[in-house]
Structure formats: structure tokens, C-alpha cells
Scaffold this motif. Structure first.
Motif, short mmCIF file in Angstrom:
data_model
loop_
_atom_site.label_atom_id
_atom_site.label_comp_id
_atom_site.label_asym_id
_atom_site.label_seq_id
_atom_site.Cartn_x
_atom_site.Cartn_y
_atom_site.Cartn_z
N SER A 1 11.74 65.84 17.56
CA SER A 1 10.64 65.88 18.52
C SER A 1 9.32 65.55 17.84
N LEU A 2 9.14 66.02 16.61
CA LEU A 2 7.92 65.69 15.87
C LEU A 2 7.92 64.23 15.43
N VAL A 3 9.10 63.67 15.17
CA VAL A 3 9.17 62.24 14.85
C VAL A 3 8.70 61.42 16.05
N ASN A 4 9.17 61.80 17.25
CA ASN A 4 8.74 61.10 18.46
C ASN A 4 7.23 61.24 18.67
N ALA A 5 6.70 62.44 18.41
CA ALA A 5 5.25 62.64 18.51
C ALA A 5 4.52 61.80 17.47
N SER A 6 5.12 61.64 16.30
CA SER A 6 4.49 60.84 15.25
C SER A 6 4.46 59.36 15.63
N ILE A 7 5.49 58.89 16.34
CA ILE A 7 5.49 57.51 16.81
C ILE A 7 4.33 57.30 17.79
N GLN A 8 4.15 58.23 18.71
CA GLN A 8 3.04 58.15 19.64
C GLN A 8 1.70 58.20 18.91
N GLY B 1 18.63 52.39 17.11
CA GLY B 1 19.06 53.36 18.11
C GLY B 1 18.61 54.78 17.81
N THR B 2 17.96 55.00 16.68
CA THR B 2 17.50 56.34 16.33
C THR B 2 15.97 56.37 16.25
N SER B 3 15.44 57.56 16.39
CA SER B 3 13.99 57.72 16.34
C SER B 3 13.44 57.38 14.96
N ASN B 4 14.21 57.67 13.91
CA ASN B 4 13.73 57.39 12.56
C ASN B 4 13.53 55.89 12.33
N GLN B 5 14.45 55.08 12.82
CA GLN B 5 14.32 53.63 12.64
C GLN B 5 13.13 53.09 13.44
N ILE B 6 12.92 53.61 14.64
CA ILE B 6 11.76 53.19 15.43
C ILE B 6 10.47 53.65 14.75
N TYR B 7 10.51 54.84 14.15
CA TYR B 7 9.32 55.34 13.45
C TYR B 7 8.94 54.40 12.31
N TYR B 8 9.91 54.01 11.49
CA TYR B 8 9.58 53.15 10.35
C TYR B 8 9.19 51.74 10.81
N LEU C 1 5.66 52.27 11.92
CA LEU C 1 4.82 52.51 10.75
C LEU C 1 4.52 51.22 10.01
N GLY C 2 5.53 50.36 9.86
CA GLY C 2 5.32 49.09 9.17
C GLY C 2 4.30 48.21 9.90
N GLY D 1 -9.20 60.41 14.30
CA GLY D 1 -9.35 61.01 15.63
C GLY D 1 -8.09 60.89 16.47
N ALA D 2 -7.45 59.71 16.43
CA ALA D 2 -6.22 59.52 17.21
C ALA D 2 -5.10 60.43 16.72
N ALA D 3 -4.96 60.56 15.40
CA ALA D 3 -3.93 61.45 14.86
C ALA D 3 -4.20 62.90 15.25
N ALA D 4 -5.45 63.33 15.12
CA ALA D 4 -5.79 64.72 15.43
C ALA D 4 -5.57 65.02 16.91
N MET D 5 -6.02 64.13 17.80
CA MET D 5 -5.91 64.41 19.23
C MET D 5 -4.48 64.28 19.73
N THR D 6 -3.68 63.40 19.13
CA THR D 6 -2.28 63.29 19.54
C THR D 6 -1.53 64.57 19.22
N PHE D 7 -1.68 65.07 18.00
CA PHE D 7 -0.97 66.30 17.64
C PHE D 7 -1.60 67.52 18.31
#
Length: 429
Positions: free
Chosen positions: A26-33, A155-162, A165-166, A264-270
Motif C-alpha cells: 500500500s505504501l508502494v502504491n502511495a509512493s507511485i502517486q 504486473g506488480t507494484s514494485n515494477q511499476i514503481y521502478y 521512478l526511472g 511539497g508534492a511528496a509531503a502533501m501526498t503522504f
């Protein structure tokens, strides 16, 4: 960039690279956002913070990039010229085209007229999108599926995250390099004095169109990442709230510092992720934070950190730390009082509480706030926030007084030295 700033930047990169290995899905998905919000805020800041052109409709290019990517995913199937990792280029291309077309007309005006024009165009698109089913899919939107490419299933959140991120790393780096180019320097000139640039012979309209197009290109790329993450797009991406979020993130983080909007975006998202499950008033808290930043720290969170770093270097940690502690104590006390009052009033006026009061014979049942029950009609309940506010104001005033003493103590030796030097110059013998 100082050594401390390089260290903090490197530390942030390491944390982002290791994040999926240490947190829940769930935190990985929030990190993607969060990463998508960071890129969108940085793209918006090219136009608003650096170019001085405040747009209230940047969600239009975010949404167009998202829908262009969905169509590319459905048409190409994640293969051919645009495999899944390269699909964000479709969103960037759509953002570039839309930015050139819209920017040519919108940038003929400046100031509030430019802002209103961008808002009107975005709202027009938001209204038309549900009816243009061939491109936007109507009210239900469009769906798609991520397909494997380059040996990855996506198909996984980790792959979408990276993947996200890239692209965010690459995009932010390109935006930073843009600020170092002559065109990037001229962007600051547009913000400071467009008439001076016009007098020097520059075509200001053409320059603002390019700045607008650069901003919308990366906004479209952010929308593309959103479409890949959600495997679809809906006309809601054109909502004015999406544009407002970009403005909020930029100004809370600080528009005068390059990575301020990212912070600001990181702080307000979390903040939204952590607080939205705890209270219904989390949007009110966001608004209060925005007003507080604009009133007391117009340079944003990044500007506040930069100011603290500069003062610590000038006056020393031993002198700066107690003053900073007093201001933190004051801010914490006032914030606690604000949360107490908002939560108490929100629950007092809620439908559930009124129903409970009716079952209680018209009485006012106690309300649980901060792990304790408070009687709404008790004077003690309202004395507590008043005392917290008084403590916060007192701590802020004491901190301000101590800060002035620190500055004066450092200024006196410099003044004495300057006076001695001046006297020596008058009496060389």
C-alpha cells in the motif's frame, strides 16, 4: 550546490531506490502517486515558479497525456515502436502538441487574464470529455492492460514503481538542465521583467510559447505514468482539483527553489495518505497549511530549510538551535489547538452525533479527541485550546526576541571593527 545539499540529494535517491524493499504494498502504491505528483509539480513550476505564468488549468495536459497513453497501449499492445517502458513518450508528445496549440493563444495575455484563460480551457475540456466517447470513453472512461516487455511483466507494484521512478529521475534531471540553458535563464527574465526582454529584442510571445510547451510536455508525461499505473483513464483527470493540487504542492514546497515543488508534492501526498483515514477534515487541514505557509513562510518548506541552513552557518548551531526549538514548539502548540477545535466541531455538527444526541434525550454526549472524552459544553474543553494557542504565541515571541538578540550580538563586533577601520583611515598617523 553545497556538500550538505549533495549529501541530502544522494540520501534521497538511495531511500527512493530502496523504498519498495522496506515498506508494504500500500505504501508502494502511495509512493507511485507521490512520484507522479512530484513530476507534475516540477512541470507546473517551470511555467509558474520560473516563468511567472500562473496556470489554473494544467490538469488538461495531464489528462490529455493520460488518454493518449491509454490509446497507445490499446493500439500497440505494449510492443513495436512503443513497448510498455516507452509508452510515457506518447503522453509527452500529446502534451507537447497541446501545449504549442493552446500556448500560442493563451500566452498572448499575461497575469490574471492568462490564468483565467487556462482555467476556462481546462473546464471546457472537463465538460466536453464525458460526451466525446470516441476519444475519452464517456463517463466510464477507457481501460487498458499493461503487457510484458523487455523481460518484465509489469504486473506488480514494485515494477511499476521502478518504471515510474526511472522516468521521474530522467524528467527532473532534464528540467534541471533546462534551467541551466540560455532559454532557462530567459524564463526567469520573463518572470522578472518581460518588457525589458522585449526591449532587448527578444520575441517574448514565442519565448512564452516554448516555456508553456516544455511545461505541458512533462505534465503529459506525468499523466502517462498515471495511466500506466491505473491501467486506464477517466475524465476526472481533467477536474480542477488536479490543477489545484499542482498549485498547492508547488507553493507549499517553494517555487523559488528547483526541488521545492518536489518536496511539497511528496509531503502533501503522504499527508493525504496518512491523514485521510484518520479524519474527514483532511482537506481542510491542507487548506490551513497552505494559508499558513503563504502567511508566514512564503518561500515554502524548501525556503524555510534553506533559511535555517544559512542562519546555522552564519550564527552557529548553538545559537540557532534553541531559537528553532522555540518556533517549533510554538507551531506545534498552535497546530494541536487547531486540530482539537476542528475535530471537536466537525463531530459536533456531524449527522451521526446529532442522531446520538437525540437518542440521549437531547443532551450533548462526550466526544473522544486525542484519546480522551471531552464534554462539548464544559468550559474546560475550550480552555485547553486557548491555553495551547497562548503557549504557541508566547514561544514564538520569545523565539523572535532571542533571535534578535543573537543577530544584535553578532552585529556589534562587526560594527566596532568597521568603526575602528574607518577611524584608522581618517587618522593614518
Amino acid at each position: 550546490m553545497t556538500g550538505l545539499q549533495r549529501f541530502l540529494l544522494l540520501l534521497g535517491i538511495v531511500v527512493l531506490l530502496a523504498l519498495p524493499l522496506a515498506v508494504s504494498q500500500s505504501l508502494v502504491n502511495a509512493s507511485i502517486q507521490m512520484l507522479i505528483a512530484v513530476l507534475f509539480a516540477c512541470a507546473f513550476n517551470v511555467l509558474s515558479g520560473q516563468g511567472g505564468l500562473l496556470s489554473f488549468g494544467h490538469a488538461a495536459y495531464f489528462g490529455l497525456g493520460a488518454f493518449a497513453t491509454v490509446h497507445a497501449m490499446n493500439a500497440l499492445g505494449g510492443e513495436g515502436l512503443l513497448p510498455t517502458p516507452l509508452l510515457p513518450l506518447a503522453g509527452a508528445a500529446m502534451g507537447l502538441i497541446a501545449g504549442i496549440v493552446v500556448g500560442w493563444f493563451a500566452t498572448k495575455r499575461s497575469g490574471v487574464y492568462f490564468a483565467m484563460m487556462t482555467l476556462a480551457l481546462a473546464e471546457l475540456l472537463h465538460s466536453l470529455a464525458p460526451h466525446l466517447t470516441s476519444y475519452f470513453g464517456g463517463e466510464s472512461g477507457l481501460s487498458t492492460t499493461r503487457l510484458p516487455a523487455w523481460g518484465l511483466s509489469f504486473g506488480t507494484s514494485n515494477q511499476i514503481y521502478y518504471l515510474t521512478l526511472g522516468w521521474v529521475f530522467l524528467s527532473v534531471a532534464l528540467l534541471y538542465l533546462f534551467t541551466l540553458t540560455p532559454l532557462g535563464r530567459l524564463t526567469l527574465g520573463v518572470r522578472e521583467n518581460a518588457n525589458r526582454l522585449r526591449f532587448l529584442g527578444y520575441n517574448v510571445h514565442r519565448l512564452t510559447v516554448v516555456i508553456f510547451a516544455v511545461s505541458t510536455t512533462f505534465a503529459g508525461l506525468a499523466g502517462a505514468l498515471q495511466a500506466i499505473n491505473m491501467e486506464g483513464a477517466n475524465y476526472v483527470v481533467f477536474d480542477s482539483g488536479v490543477s489545484a493540487a499542482a498549485v498547492l504542492n508547488c507553493y507549499i514546497g517553494g517555487v523559488t527553489i528547483f526541488l521545492g515543488p518536489a518536496l511539497g508534492a511528496a509531503a502533501m501526498t503522504f499527508f493525504g495518505y496518512a491523514v485521510s483515514d484518520l479524519t474527514r477534515s483532511w482537506l481542510l487541514y491542507q487548506g490551513i497549511m497552505f494559508v499558513a505557509v503563504m502567511l508566514f513562510t512564503p518561500t515554502g518548506i524548501a525556503g524555510l530549510i534553506k533559511l535555517w541552513s544559512a542562519n546555522r552557518k552564519t550564527y552557529g548551531t548553538r545559537a540557532s538551535l534553541p531559537v528553532g526549538g522555540l518556533f517549533v514548539l510554538g507551531a506545534t502548540s498552535i497546530a494541536t489547538a487547531t486540530i482539537f477545535v476542528v475535530e471537536l466541531l466537525q463531530r459536533c455538527f456531524s449527522q451521526d452525533y446529532r442522531s446520538l444526541a437525540a437518542l440521549n434525550g437531547g443532551g450533548w454526549p462526550p466526544i473522544a479527541v486525542f484519546g480522551r472524552a471531552w464534554a462539548p459544553l464544559s468550559p474546560l474543553t475550550w480552555i485547553v485550546p486557548l491555553l495551547l494557542i497562548a503557549l504557541g504565541v508566547l514561544a514564538a515571541r520569545v523565539g523572535k526576541r532571542r533571535w534578535l538578540c543573537v543577530k544584535n550580538a553578532l552585529a556589534l563586533p562587526h560594527a566596532a571593527t568597521a568603526s575602528t577601520s574607518a577611524q584608522a583611515r581618517r587618522n593614518p598617523a
